[in-house]
Design an enzyme around this catalytic site. Structure first.
Site, mmCIF file in Angstrom:
data_model
loop_
_atom_site.group_PDB
_atom_site.id
_atom_site.type_symbol
_atom_site.label_atom_id
_atom_site.label_comp_id
_atom_site.label_asym_id
_atom_site.label_seq_id
_atom_site.Cartn_x
_atom_site.Cartn_y
_atom_site.Cartn_z
ATOM 1 N N LYS A 114 2.484 -9.044 20.852
ATOM 2 C CA LYS A 114 2.714 -10.924 22.187
ATOM 3 C C LYS A 114 3.457 -10.792 23.249
ATOM 4 O O LYS A 114 2.709 -11.082 23.537
ATOM 5 C CB LYS A 114 4.584 -11.268 21.098
ATOM 6 N N CYS A 125 8.968 -10.583 22.061
ATOM 7 C CA CYS A 125 10.133 -10.242 21.173
ATOM 8 C C CYS A 125 9.565 -10.791 19.491
ATOM 9 O O CYS A 125 9.092 -11.347 19.388
ATOM 10 C CB CYS A 125 11.762 -10.938 21.165
ATOM 11 N N ASP A 126 10.006 -10.056 18.757
ATOM 12 C CA ASP A 126 10.283 -10.779 17.108
ATOM 13 C C ASP A 126 11.377 -10.024 16.512
ATOM 14 O O ASP A 126 11.530 -9.357 16.374
ATOM 15 C CB ASP A 126 8.795 -9.881 16.273
ATOM 16 N N SER A 127 12.130 -11.288 15.555
ATOM 17 C CA SER A 127 13.085 -10.226 14.730
ATOM 18 C C SER A 127 12.468 -10.928 13.219
ATOM 19 O O SER A 127 11.710 -11.788 12.865
ATOM 20 C CB SER A 127 14.023 -11.558 15.168
#
Length: 201
Positions: free
Chosen positions: A52, A71-73
């Site tokens: 991203k 960001c990625d969760s």
């Protein structure tokens, strides 16, 4: 002061960063998250954050002096990576599996300085303890549609907060961006955290 760019559509991340004194420009990456399917949860969160960040940092409309954050969760439960649920039925099944138990929420962070091309990346983890909610509570929660739009099918800063009994680790990480970790990445790239504050916003 560099322009801070958030490569995410998450309103919770944007709100967290604004509350911390930043005033991000939001540019959604459009990355296909299925690219990371099959990876362990920890690696999945980091790789998607990197993808991203790169997708946005390489765009022509991004300032040459920007700090771009991707960001990625992902929630890990029983070794499985749980992103956003596919639909309401999937969200209900997840909550029936999660209730009364604990999982680990990973958030990958990738920060790129477009002026230098330098990149700093890391993943934060927080253990989340879920309440032993009833079937009726699960159905009512899923009916609000909130859990359909978030990793792990829960929030801690909105309606889902009453269904989380405790956290071991950084609260903001569960919301979507770990502020202490982000500060470390900013410093790693040669900037000062306080220089990013936009207190007159």
């Amino acid at each position: 002061m560099p322009t801070f760019v958030l490569a995410s559509a998450s309103p919770a991340r944007l709100k967290t960063l604004r509350s911390a004194g930043l005033n991000p420009v939001v540019i959604v990456s459009g990355v296909d998250e299925s690219q990371a399917d099959g990876l362990p949860p920890f690696e999945m969160a980091l790789q998607l954050a990197e993808l991203k960040c790169a997708a946005v940092a390489e765009r022509d409309d991004v300032p040459t002096d920007a700090l771009v954050l991707g960001c990625d969760s992902v929630l890990e439960l029983d070794g499985e990576a749980l992103g956003k649920p596919a639909d309401a039925a999937d969200a209900i099944r997840r909550w029936q599996s999660m209730r009364g138990r604990s999982g680990v929420l990973y958030t990958g962070h990738c920060l790129r300085d477009t002026a230098t091309g330098q990149v700093a990346a890391a993943t934060a983890s927080t253990t989340v303890h879920f309440a032993d909610v009833t079937d009726a509570e699960i159905e009512a929660y899923v009916a609000t549609s909130e859990p359909l739009h978030v990793a792990g099918a829960f929030t801690v800063d909105s309606l889902g907060g009453a269904f989380v009994t405790g956290l071991d680790g950084d609260y903001h990480n569960v919301v979507g961006v770990s502020l202490p970790l982000l500060r470390d990445l900013v410093i790693e790239l040669g900037h000062e955290w306080t220089e990013l504050w936009s207190l007159d916003r």
